[in-house]
Design an enzyme around this catalytic site. Structure first.
Site, PDB file in Angstrom:
ATOM      1  NE  ARG A  62      -2.167  -1.186   3.453  1.00  0.00           N
ATOM      2  CZ  ARG A  62      -2.644  -1.617   4.618  1.00  0.00           C
ATOM      3  NH1 ARG A  62      -3.818  -2.266   4.581  1.00  0.00           N
ATOM      4  NH2 ARG A  62      -1.883  -1.735   5.499  1.00  0.00           N
ATOM      5  CD  GLU A  99       1.081  -4.014  12.781  1.00  0.00           C
ATOM      6  OE1 GLU A  99       0.491  -3.422  12.253  1.00  0.00           O
ATOM      7  OE2 GLU A  99       2.123  -4.503  12.442  1.00  0.00           O
TER       8      GLU A  99
END
Length: 177
Positions: A62, A99
């Protein structure tokens, strides 16, 4: 919050429990589908550039979406940072924690030059792993990381603080949630 920032926030959709239970994913696809919203995002990111920039670096995937048009607007080159096995030729790699796992990023070994003024653009700052790894790749090539700009910072995850401890202390976010 300025009108561009309001539009951006309105066009980012929350997707609960994705990619795993307990995570609220910030989906930028509605923003990208809205020409005025996408233009507002690029305008805000360009405005964060601190003076002349030689190269804008964007990370897969992205980050590419935002970094390439920012580079064009700044009159700078664009250098992609990709996942392993995606770039031909000689590359430099850096691994880091995410994460929800681990990842490795790669850059062409000759993508940057000594003293090049580099701006990193990404969509989201979460824990700082992706940006930290990218900053390390830039540093190893002798380029100067002059600024990091992200569309959205997830402030509650502490990425900015982790990056500051790693020596990345010039960072801006268009919006923080």
């Amino acid at each position: 919050m300025n009108p561009n920032q309001r539009r951006i926030v309105e066009l980012i959709r929350d997707v609960p429990d994705w990619p795993k239970a307990g995570v609220v994913f910030k989906d930028i696809t509605p923003l990208l589908a809205d020409p005025a919203g996408f233009a507002a995002a690029i305008e805000e990111l360009v405005a964060l550039a601190p003076g002349p920039i030689d190269i804008v670096v964007g990370m897969e995937a992205r980050g590419f979406i935002f970094a390439a048009p920012v580079a064009l607007k700044l009159g700078a080159g664009f250098v992609p940072v990709r996942k392993p096995g995606k770039l031909p030729g000689q590359v430099d790699e850096q691994s880091f924690a995410l994460e929800y796992g681990h990842e490795t990023l790669a850059i062409h070994s000759d993508a940057l030059w000594q003293g090049a003024r580099v701006m990193v653009i990404d969509d989201v700052l979460a824990t700082g792993g992706t940006i930290g790894a990218t900053a390390e790749l830039i540093k190893r090539q002798g380029a100067e990381l002059v600024h990091v700009a992200v569309l959205m910072e997830l402030g509650f995850l502490g990425g900015r603080e982790r990056l500051a401890k790693a020596g990345v202390d010039t960072l801006s976010a268009v919006v923080t949630v």
